[in-house]
Design an enzyme around this catalytic site. Structure first.
Site, PDB file in Angstrom:
ATOM      1  N   ARG A 139       0.833  -1.196   0.000  1.00  0.00           N
ATOM      2  CA  ARG A 139       0.000   0.000   0.000  1.00  0.00           C
ATOM      3  C   ARG A 139       0.871   1.251   0.000  1.00  0.00           C
ATOM      4  O   ARG A 139       1.986   1.256   0.500  1.00  0.00           O
ATOM      5  CB  ARG A 139      -0.908   0.022   1.239  1.00  0.00           C
ATOM      6  CG  ARG A 139      -1.994  -1.020   1.253  1.00  0.00           C
ATOM      7  CD  ARG A 139      -2.918  -0.817   2.448  1.00  0.00           C
ATOM      8  NE  ARG A 139      -2.199  -0.776   3.713  1.00  0.00           N
ATOM      9  CZ  ARG A 139      -1.918   0.334   4.393  1.00  0.00           C
ATOM     10  NH1 ARG A 139      -2.301   1.515   3.926  1.00  0.00           N
ATOM     11  NH2 ARG A 139      -1.261   0.275   5.531  1.00  0.00           N
ATOM     12  N   LYS A 143      -8.502  -2.817   0.504  1.00  0.00           N
ATOM     13  CA  LYS A 143      -8.531  -1.894   1.637  1.00  0.00           C
ATOM     14  C   LYS A 143      -9.447  -0.702   1.371  1.00  0.00           C
ATOM     15  O   LYS A 143      -9.949  -0.081   2.322  1.00  0.00           O
ATOM     16  CB  LYS A 143      -7.118  -1.421   1.970  1.00  0.00           C
ATOM     17  CG  LYS A 143      -6.253  -2.511   2.577  1.00  0.00           C
ATOM     18  CD  LYS A 143      -6.897  -3.125   3.823  1.00  0.00           C
ATOM     19  CE  LYS A 143      -5.984  -4.150   4.486  1.00  0.00           C
ATOM     20  NZ  LYS A 143      -6.654  -4.844   5.631  1.00  0.00           N
ATOM     21  N   HIS A 191     -10.686  -4.454  12.141  1.00  0.00           N
ATOM     22  CA  HIS A 191      -9.559  -4.991  11.387  1.00  0.00           C
ATOM     23  C   HIS A 191      -9.060  -6.210  12.156  1.00  0.00           C
ATOM     24  O   HIS A 191      -8.140  -6.130  12.964  1.00  0.00           O
ATOM     25  CB  HIS A 191      -8.460  -3.937  11.250  1.00  0.00           C
ATOM     26  CG  HIS A 191      -7.316  -4.384  10.396  1.00  0.00           C
ATOM     27  ND1 HIS A 191      -6.014  -4.036  10.660  1.00  0.00           N
ATOM     28  CD2 HIS A 191      -7.270  -5.134   9.267  1.00  0.00           C
ATOM     29  CE1 HIS A 191      -5.222  -4.561   9.740  1.00  0.00           C
ATOM     30  NE2 HIS A 191      -5.960  -5.230   8.898  1.00  0.00           N
ATOM     31  N   SER A 219      -1.064  -5.698   9.563  1.00  0.00           N
ATOM     32  CA  SER A 219      -0.413  -6.665   8.678  1.00  0.00           C
ATOM     33  C   SER A 219       0.929  -7.080   9.271  1.00  0.00           C
ATOM     34  O   SER A 219       1.702  -6.256   9.761  1.00  0.00           O
ATOM     35  CB  SER A 219      -0.197  -6.040   7.297  1.00  0.00           C
ATOM     36  OG  SER A 219      -1.421  -5.758   6.676  1.00  0.00           O
ATOM     37  N   LYS A 263      -2.577 -12.275  12.065  1.00  0.00           N
ATOM     38  CA  LYS A 263      -4.032 -12.488  12.059  1.00  0.00           C
ATOM     39  C   LYS A 263      -4.423 -13.677  11.198  1.00  0.00           C
ATOM     40  O   LYS A 263      -5.168 -14.553  11.619  1.00  0.00           O
ATOM     41  CB  LYS A 263      -4.755 -11.242  11.541  1.00  0.00           C
ATOM     42  CG  LYS A 263      -4.706 -10.037  12.422  1.00  0.00           C
ATOM     43  CD  LYS A 263      -5.692  -8.969  11.985  1.00  0.00           C
ATOM     44  CE  LYS A 263      -5.734  -8.726  10.500  1.00  0.00           C
ATOM     45  NZ  LYS A 263      -4.454  -8.324   9.917  1.00  0.00           N
ATOM     46  N   THR A 264      -3.939 -13.672   9.958  1.00  0.00           N
ATOM     47  CA  THR A 264      -4.299 -14.747   9.028  1.00  0.00           C
ATOM     48  C   THR A 264      -3.776 -16.085   9.514  1.00  0.00           C
ATOM     49  O   THR A 264      -4.485 -17.094   9.522  1.00  0.00           O
ATOM     50  CB  THR A 264      -3.750 -14.430   7.628  1.00  0.00           C
ATOM     51  OG1 THR A 264      -4.318 -13.212   7.159  1.00  0.00           O
ATOM     52  CG2 THR A 264      -4.079 -15.551   6.654  1.00  0.00           C
ATOM     53  N   ASP A 279      -9.483 -11.087   8.043  1.00  0.00           N
ATOM     54  CA  ASP A 279      -8.981  -9.711   8.074  1.00  0.00           C
ATOM     55  C   ASP A 279     -10.005  -8.644   8.467  1.00  0.00           C
ATOM     56  O   ASP A 279      -9.640  -7.669   9.105  1.00  0.00           O
ATOM     57  CB  ASP A 279      -8.400  -9.352   6.708  1.00  0.00           C
ATOM     58  CG  ASP A 279      -7.498  -8.139   6.748  1.00  0.00           C
ATOM     59  OD1 ASP A 279      -6.702  -8.016   7.694  1.00  0.00           O
ATOM     60  OD2 ASP A 279      -7.585  -7.297   5.837  1.00  0.00           O
ATOM     61  N   ARG A 292       2.209 -11.928  -1.525  1.00  0.00           N
ATOM     62  CA  ARG A 292       0.828 -12.118  -1.062  1.00  0.00           C
ATOM     63  C   ARG A 292       0.089 -13.136  -1.910  1.00  0.00           C
ATOM     64  O   ARG A 292       0.426 -13.365  -3.072  1.00  0.00           O
ATOM     65  CB  ARG A 292       0.071 -10.791  -1.144  1.00  0.00           C
ATOM     66  CG  ARG A 292       0.519  -9.741  -0.150  1.00  0.00           C
ATOM     67  CD  ARG A 292      -0.192  -9.908   1.164  1.00  0.00           C
ATOM     68  NE  ARG A 292       0.168  -8.891   2.127  1.00  0.00           N
ATOM     69  CZ  ARG A 292      -0.454  -8.727   3.291  1.00  0.00           C
ATOM     70  NH1 ARG A 292      -1.457  -9.512   3.615  1.00  0.00           N
ATOM     71  NH2 ARG A 292      -0.076  -7.801   4.136  1.00  0.00           N
TER      72      ARG A 292
END
Length: 533
Positions: free
Chosen positions: A59, A201, A221, A240, A244-245, A259, A324
């Protein structure tokens, strides 16, 4: 007829498809074929489509703007995160993108943001590239045939033109890339960047405005999972790179989503997405079997290196550490396909502590939960944003400030209400460093994180003896079966207690400085629940 309605919507934004054709709601296989035919990427040996995103491999926060219109002028939390841009500058970019897209084939995707249809919004994404259409097809909630037949006009439209270069001389722009959110026109323009995460996003940022304002739903988030036997749910907050994932993709639990979620008070939680967007750096079947096996046909990999046999080399980060993969949630065999569950019995705050002084897991009181939620401490890790080469300590309110258009206290108050209304346990989990700071210590093993988190979720962690850390004002369990005792209490695994104390006080001071700068108006009970330098 459906194409006619899409054409009408696009023409409303100045996109007059003349030279090109509109490909509407193509199946994943068709989009893969289109992408390969136009040489957008290559097919890997595991069946995934692999693309490179060029200059932008993450990003670009400095290129994201909210259009300053009267309807949002007094509600957006303007600043370095939500930067304003004028209607005039926006129109110059929008009109340029519209003319550019009108001369090309377009791949249009109609999807939903929100598995709970009572709070869902319809998003239509017009893509220049089939590969990006594949990505967002897999990441959004996919409408049923009946929902698609009665889709009507979208609630929001996204124009994705990675090949269009903005004019940096336009007032307010910083480069040839721009992500412009216009709440008045209900449109997002994503131009000049091939990184698909900007599209994802953008959807999240829009929902983070609409859900609290229009539905009184807390957008989060976070990832979420469910115990298949008890049906108890848990949410994992974190930026990120904090896990989390990874930690939500647990073979013993049902994955709700990885997410972005909503929490409707008194109703429960629901996934805003229909897919997952996982980091691939160092991915192995042994460490993360569910994610590794999810990378197959229908998945889109970004900046993953293929060897001569077209096998993905996840250890090769020569293009970026932010490799990714996007895939539909059903690629995870133990996913919760309805995408929703009851109110969480556990909330996990994930932080990547590059100082190496926070414990692997600690228990938070309700006041401490509010403190850490508004603080949102973590370390940005390499690759998630442009220019990040090594961990950078940062405070990101709500563990997701870059995507939150409203004042952080709007979301914090909503979380506080939800925690206070039920028996929700809250924990802070460090997925960063132990035995020393970055460069000296080591990253805490994933297995230890999993063991600690599972013990927190099933309640067995509460059987441990807890000690209080006076500096960070946390309750630390001294043991957890499967994790060495010396790892559980951070100062016990540092080679020098004096160095640990000095580093801990330094970080505690950073917490206090951030809190005084941003949240001095909060009640004393919340202030007193935080670290004490």
């Amino acid at each position: 007829m459906a194409t006619d309605s899409v054409t009408k919507v696009l023409e409303g934004y100045g996109v007059h498809a003349g030279a090109g054709s509109i490909h509407l709601d193509m199946a994943a296989a068709e989009l893969v074929e289109e992408a390969l035919a136009h040489k957008e990427g290559r097919l890997a040996s595991n069946g995934s489509l692999v693309v490179e995103t060029g200059k932008y491999t993450g990003r670009s926060p400095k290129d994201r703007f909210v259009v300053d219109t009267p309807d949002v002028r007094d509600t957006i939390a303007w600043g370095n995160v939500n930067m304003p841009i004028s209607q005039e500058s926006y129109e110059k970019v929008r009109d340029g993108v519209a003319a550019y897209l009108g001369a090309r084939d377009l791949y249009v995707v109609r999807g939903l943001a929100g598995a709970d249809r009572a709070h869902a919004r319809k998003f239509m994404i017009a893509c220049e590239r089939a590969s990006q259409a594949l990505f967002i097809t897999q990441l959004l909630v996919r409408p049923t045939d009946e929902e698609r037949a009665s889709y009507g006009e979208p609630d929001f439209t996204i124009l994705a033109a990675p090949g269009y270069k903005c004019d940096p001389s336009i007032e307010g722009l910083n480069s040839e890339a721009a992500v412009l959110v216009n709440f008045a026109e209900r449109v997002v323009v994503v131009a000049g960047t091939e990184y698909s995460g900007e599209i994802k996003k953008s959807v999240f940022s829009v929902m983070n405005y609409l859900l609290p304002v229009e539905d009184k739903v807390l957008p989060m988030h976070c990832s979420a999972s469910m115990d298949p036997a008890s049906r108890d749910t848990a949410v994992f907050f974190g930026l990120s790179g904090t896990g989390k994932t990874t930690l939500s993709a647990d073979p013993k639990r049902l994955l709700i989503g990885d997410d972005e979620h909503g929490w409707a008070m008194g109703e429960g939680i629901f996934n805003l997405e229909g897919g997952c967007y996982a980091k691939c750096d160092g991915l192995t079947e042994e460490r993360e079997p569910e994610i590794f096996r999810a990378v197959k046909f229908g998945a889109l990999c970004e900046n993953v290196i293929l060897n001569e046999r077209r096998d993905p080399d996840y250890a090769d980060v020569s293009l970026t550490q932010n490799t990714r993969v996007g895939y539909p949630v059903e690629h995870i065999p133990n996913s919760c396909l309805e995408g929703a569950g009851g109110e969480p019995t556990a909330v996990i705050f994930l932080t990547c502590d590059a100082f190496g002084v926070l414990p692997p897991i600690s228990r938070l009181s309700a006041d401490a939960a509010m403190y850490h939620f508004v603080s949102g401490f973590t370390s940005k890790v390499a690759g998630t944003e442009l220019g990040i080469k090594e961990p950078v300590p940062t405070f990101s309110a709500l563990f997701g400030e870059p995507f939150m258009p409203l004042d952080p206290m709007v979301y914090a108050d909503m979380l506080g209400e939800r925690i206070a209304s039920g028996a929700t346990r809250v924990y802070l989990v460090n997925t960063g460093w132990i035995e020393g700071s970055y460069g000296v210590g080591r990253r805490i093993p994933l297995d230890y994180n999993r063991i600690n988190v599972n013990a927190a979720l099933d309640g067995t962690l509460e059987q441990a003896e807890f000690i209080h850390d006076d500096v960070f004002n946390l309750d630390i369990p001294t043991s957890c079966p499967g994790v060495p005792d010396e790892v559980m209490v951070p100062w016990r695994c540092w080679s020098s207690k004096e160095e640990y104390d000095a580093t801990a006080k330094k970080l505690a001071g950073m917490f206090q400085e951030n809190f005084e700068k941003k949240y001095a108006h909060l009640p004393e009970n919340v202030r007193n629940a935080g670290p004490r330098a």
